[in-house]
Design a protein around this motif. Structure first.
Motif, PDB file in Angstrom:
ATOM      1  N   ASP A 146       0.841  -1.207   0.000  1.00 32.79           N
ATOM      2  CA  ASP A 146       0.000   0.000   0.000  1.00 32.79           C
ATOM      3  C   ASP A 146       0.878   1.259   0.000  1.00 32.79           C
ATOM      4  O   ASP A 146       2.042   1.201   0.380  1.00 32.79           O
ATOM      5  CB  ASP A 146      -0.864  -0.028   1.274  1.00 32.79           C
ATOM      6  CG  ASP A 146      -2.101   0.852   1.156  1.00 32.79           C
ATOM      7  OD1 ASP A 146      -2.266   1.536   0.129  1.00 32.79           O
ATOM      8  OD2 ASP A 146      -2.904   0.852   2.110  1.00 32.79           O
ATOM      9  N   ASP A 147       0.306   2.356  -0.434  1.00 31.16           N
ATOM     10  CA  ASP A 147       0.979   3.657  -0.396  1.00 31.16           C
ATOM     11  C   ASP A 147       2.352   3.601  -1.049  1.00 31.16           C
ATOM     12  O   ASP A 147       3.302   4.226  -0.581  1.00 31.16           O
ATOM     13  CB  ASP A 147       1.155   4.141   1.055  1.00 31.16           C
ATOM     14  CG  ASP A 147      -0.174   4.286   1.760  1.00 31.16           C
ATOM     15  OD1 ASP A 147      -1.206   4.258   1.080  1.00 31.16           O
ATOM     16  OD2 ASP A 147      -0.173   4.422   2.992  1.00 31.16           O
TER      17      ASP A 147
ATOM     18  N   GLU B 248      -4.959   4.453  -6.440  1.00 31.21           N
ATOM     19  CA  GLU B 248      -6.057   4.960  -5.617  1.00 31.21           C
ATOM     20  C   GLU B 248      -5.988   6.477  -5.552  1.00 31.21           C
ATOM     21  O   GLU B 248      -4.948   7.073  -5.789  1.00 31.21           O
ATOM     22  CB  GLU B 248      -6.060   4.325  -4.220  1.00 31.21           C
ATOM     23  CG  GLU B 248      -4.903   4.702  -3.338  1.00 31.21           C
ATOM     24  CD  GLU B 248      -4.983   4.021  -1.970  1.00 31.21           C
ATOM     25  OE1 GLU B 248      -6.049   3.513  -1.603  1.00 31.21           O
ATOM     26  OE2 GLU B 248      -3.963   4.014  -1.277  1.00 31.21           O
TER      27      GLU B 248
END
Ligand code: C2E
Ligand code: CA
Ligand code: CA
Length: 723
Positions: free
Chosen positions: A312-313, A369
């Motif tokens: 993530d990220d 995202e």
């Protein structure tokens, strides 16, 4: 860590961003640049306490930068960063020290976040930037008066709940799954965002308990969704859609090591009838990389249980590619800070693109995202991002809103798809040789009795080309192709044996005529991404389909897509109905490439209709036109349907045969001569038609382009002319 200002000069945006987030997280004020000019301006005006300096940057000499800093009497403490060997860096540091610069230390790339934090702590320890008060509170201090006891109470009273944010397949827009996001409905403070209570849970050792709650709620919801999908008369999503959905849950770094948590999760999945491969565990990049060796162990175990792992990220922490390759991730999520700014910033676009490329090269699905507008969405489609998530698609929503939202989303998508299909203007049009050619080719190359170009209409599939099958349409609800265009996990849907496949074994096309056993179909997409149909091959006996065959079907489907998007009129000779020069050139290059890939020869025939001018002069142009049409009919009757035939000049024709060598071409030529003789023998014909033919063959591996091949065949044709 004490407050202070950090200025970063690094030509690598990603590294700069990484250092920036680590330092900001540690409480520093940070500016970062890739440009020496900006850097020097900032040094003079902003007066940083610490400078992180990349010594090796293209087009700039790091030693020169240090000299310039020394000449300006720079008081900042300096951290030298670089990818070159430490010995070189140490030498550089010594020389800088001799110039009077204050070097804190060296950060050799790739580095661990902890190493940078350590250097920053050192840099700020001695109070050299004295007299510059900076009284900002640490950014991660919890606001309000939330305590661990509040959190306990919240869990007890069931005040925590989850929201679901949809994730879509980027190319097609089909629903792929959801990310689960935690919320806290506080009786007095109202809705509390995760940024306020997750850190609290982490600090106070309540993270595993919280994660369990999140998993439990998400799994119950997901299991209900799947059960409902099977039930009759409930307004739900199709079982096929639901079967492929994934649920992503954020897992905090500190929970990663919790064996009990994941054992519990595994048995909970079993209870709910959810296979672990439907669950994606999202780990933030920094957390996974802090101790890559321990992470490798734990993550491998999780993968072996079947869970998917997402990083993530990505782009905010620091990971070397090496670490990323070693850790068994299945997905990479580009951090939203880059996606949010993609439309304004070229740098952000570069980061997004390189993360997507990185994911592709490692075989990971990429997700972007923070997609907030259509422009970003089309950029992501262009660069081949796999999945998208963001406010443009939907905000996080309550579990009960998901089904209505998804149904509405599906309906919108389907009407756009049908609109795109209608706009092609091919439905219910006659057969065309440009499509038939490709289905014949597929039939031959795959040795299947049936090959189709199937277009999936509102409630039927209609065949633009149907080699080996008499019917022109069948109902949509029993169509394999309707299934294939919904199959987002595969670029080619393969059913090796329909009778052994629960999805198809009761299908009338399987149990009755034509008795489908094997099916392979590749979706055909419009430029906008809508899958309007497939190119498919079908057999009545079970078969396997190799990786090479998949790739070949994809290539052929790309040629069908080109035909769909092309206009019949622009590529066809109106008199004879065969391709015109433009149409030929557009297709011949693809055909030659295909032959090359198959390791097959391609043979070009240059065919000149003799004496057309004489016929025009003696009998008039109408008769000349008749002769041309008759000749073109002879060509179409003589060549194989998979060959390309074109009229490229007044009396000049060409034919290109894939997987045919010169002997095959000679046979064709004989047949053509017979056809001409039969034509000339007719009483109604008062002239004699004849053709001169030149044949040139391209063997696989021969470096010859189409123009050279044409020139060669043309020259040979002249030798074939009657004197
Ligand atoms: P994250 O994992 O990066 O989650 C994505 C965040 O971006 C969510 O914020 C989501 O609402 C937001 N977002 C999604 N699309 C857009 C968009 O188009 N624009 C903008 N500006 N934002 C968008 P949220 O729900 O506030 O979550 C914040 C963070 O809290 C999450 O970031 C995650 O790190 C953490 N978090 C949330 N739930 C949990 C949880 O159950 N466990 C753990 N460990 N962390 C969680
Ligand atoms: Ca996340
Ligand atoms: Ca994220």
């Amino acid at each position: 860590m004490a407050d202070g200002r950090l200025l970063i000069l690094d030509d690598d945006v990603m590294t700069g961003q990484t250092m920036q987030s680590i330092a900001e997280f540690a409480g520093l004020e940070v500016r970062s640049t890739t440009l020496p000019d900006t850097f020097f301006t900032e040094v003079a005006q902003w007066q940083p306490d610490v400078i992180a300096l990349d010594l090796v940057m293209p087009g700039m000499d790091g030693v020169e930068v240090m000299n310039a800093l020394a000449a300006r009497g720079c008081q900042a403490r300096i951290i030298i960063t670089s990818g070159v060997g430490t010995r070189v860096l140490e030498a550089a540091a010594r020389s800088a020290g001799e110039h009077g610069l204050d070097i804190v230390g060296i950060l050799a790339k790739p580095f661990l976040p902890a190493a940078l934090r350590e250097l920053l702590t050192q840099a700020l320890r001695t109070d050299r930037g004295a007299g510059r008060p900076r009284g900002r509170p640490a950014p991660n201090a919890t606001r309000g008066d939330l305590t661990a006891a509040d959190l306990d109470l919240a869990m007890e009273r069931d005040e925590l709940f989850v929201m679901y944010q949809p994730k879509l397949h980027c190319q097609s827009g089909a629903l792929a799954g959801f990310e689960v996001l935690a919320r806290w409905q506080h009786p007095e403070q109202g809705l509390i965002p995760p940024d306020r209570f997750i850190p609290l849970a982490e600090r106070s050792g309540r993270m595993d308990a919280l994660t369990r709650i999140v998993f439990a709620k998400a799994l119950d919801w997901f299991a209900a969704l799947r059960n409902d999908a099977g039930a009759a008369n409930v307004p739900v999503l199709s079982p096929q859609t639901v079967a492929n959905l994934t649920v992503s849950v954020n897992v905090s770094a500190m929970s990663l090591a919790s064996v009990e948590l994941f054992d519990w999760l595994e048995s909970r999945c079993a209870e709910c009838g959810v296979t672990p491969d439907r669950l994606i565990l999202e780990l933030t990049e920094t957390s996974a990389m802090d101790d890559p060796v321990a992470s490798l162990d734990i993550m491998t175990r999780l993968r072996m249980k079947g869970f998917q792992l997402s990083i993530d990220d990505f782009g905010t922490g620091y990971s070397s590619m090496l670490q990323l390759v070693r850790l068994p991730f299945s997905e990479i999520k580009v951090d939203k800070s880059f996606v949010l700014t993609a439309t304004q910033s070229g740098e952000s676009r570069s980061v997004v693109r390189s993360v997507v490329d990185l994911g592709r090269s490692l075989g990971l699905k990429s997700t972007a995202e923070g997609v907030e507008d259509a422009e970003t969405m089309s950029f992501l489609r262009q660069i081949g991002c796999d999945l998208v998530q963001g406010y443009h698609i939907a905000r996080p929503m309550a579990g009960s809103d998901v089904v209505p939202w998804a149904r509405n989303h599906d309906a919108t998508r389907e009407s756009l798809r049908l609109e795109a299909l209608r706009a092609l203007n091919v439905l219910d049009t006659p057969e065309e040789s440009r499509f038939d050619r490709l289905t014949r080719l597929a039939q031959r190359l795959f040795r299947t009795p049936i090959a189709l170009v199937s277009l999936v209409d509102a409630d039927r599939q209609w065949f633009k080309s149907h080699a080996g099958l008499a019917v022109r349409e069948t109902p949509r609800d029993t169509s394999f192709c309707a299934f294939a265009i919904e199959d987002e996990d595969e670029d080619v849907t393969v059913v090796p044996d329909a009778r052994l496949d629960a999805r198809f074994q009761n299908n009338p096309l399987v149990t009755e005529a034509p008795g489908i056993r094997f099916y392979a179909g590749c979706p055909l997409r419009t430029a906008g991404g809508s899958a309007v149909g497939t190119l498919c091959v079908i057999d009545t006996v079970p078969r396997t389909f190799s990786k090479e065959e998949r790739a070949l079907l994809i290539d052929l489907a790309a040629l069908v897509e080109k035909e769909l998007n092309d206009h019949h009129k622009a590529i066809t000779d109106p008199l004879t109905g065969v391709l015109n020069r433009h149409g030929f050139e557009g297709r011949a290059a693809d055909a030659v490439r295909l032959a090359e890939r198959l390791g097959q020869p391609a043979t070009l025939l240059f065919i000149d209709l003799n004496d057309l001018k004489a016929i025009n002069d003696r009998f008039g142009h109408a008769e000349g036109d008749r002769a041309l049409s008759a000749f073109s009919d002879m060509l179409q009757g003589t060549f194989r349907e998979s060959d390309l035939i074109a009229r490229i000049g007044g009396d000049e024709f060409v034919a290109l045969m894939i997987d045919a060598a010169e002997d095959e071409a000679m046979r064709v030529r004989l047949r053509l001569d017979q056809a001409l003789a039969a034509y000339n023998a007719q009483d109604s014909v008062s002239y004699r038609l004849g053709a001169a033919v030149g044949i040139a063959t391209l063997q696989p591996g021969q470096q010859k382009d189409l123009q050279a091949l044409l020139a060669e065949a043309d020259a040979l044709m002249y030798r074939d002319k009657p004197d």
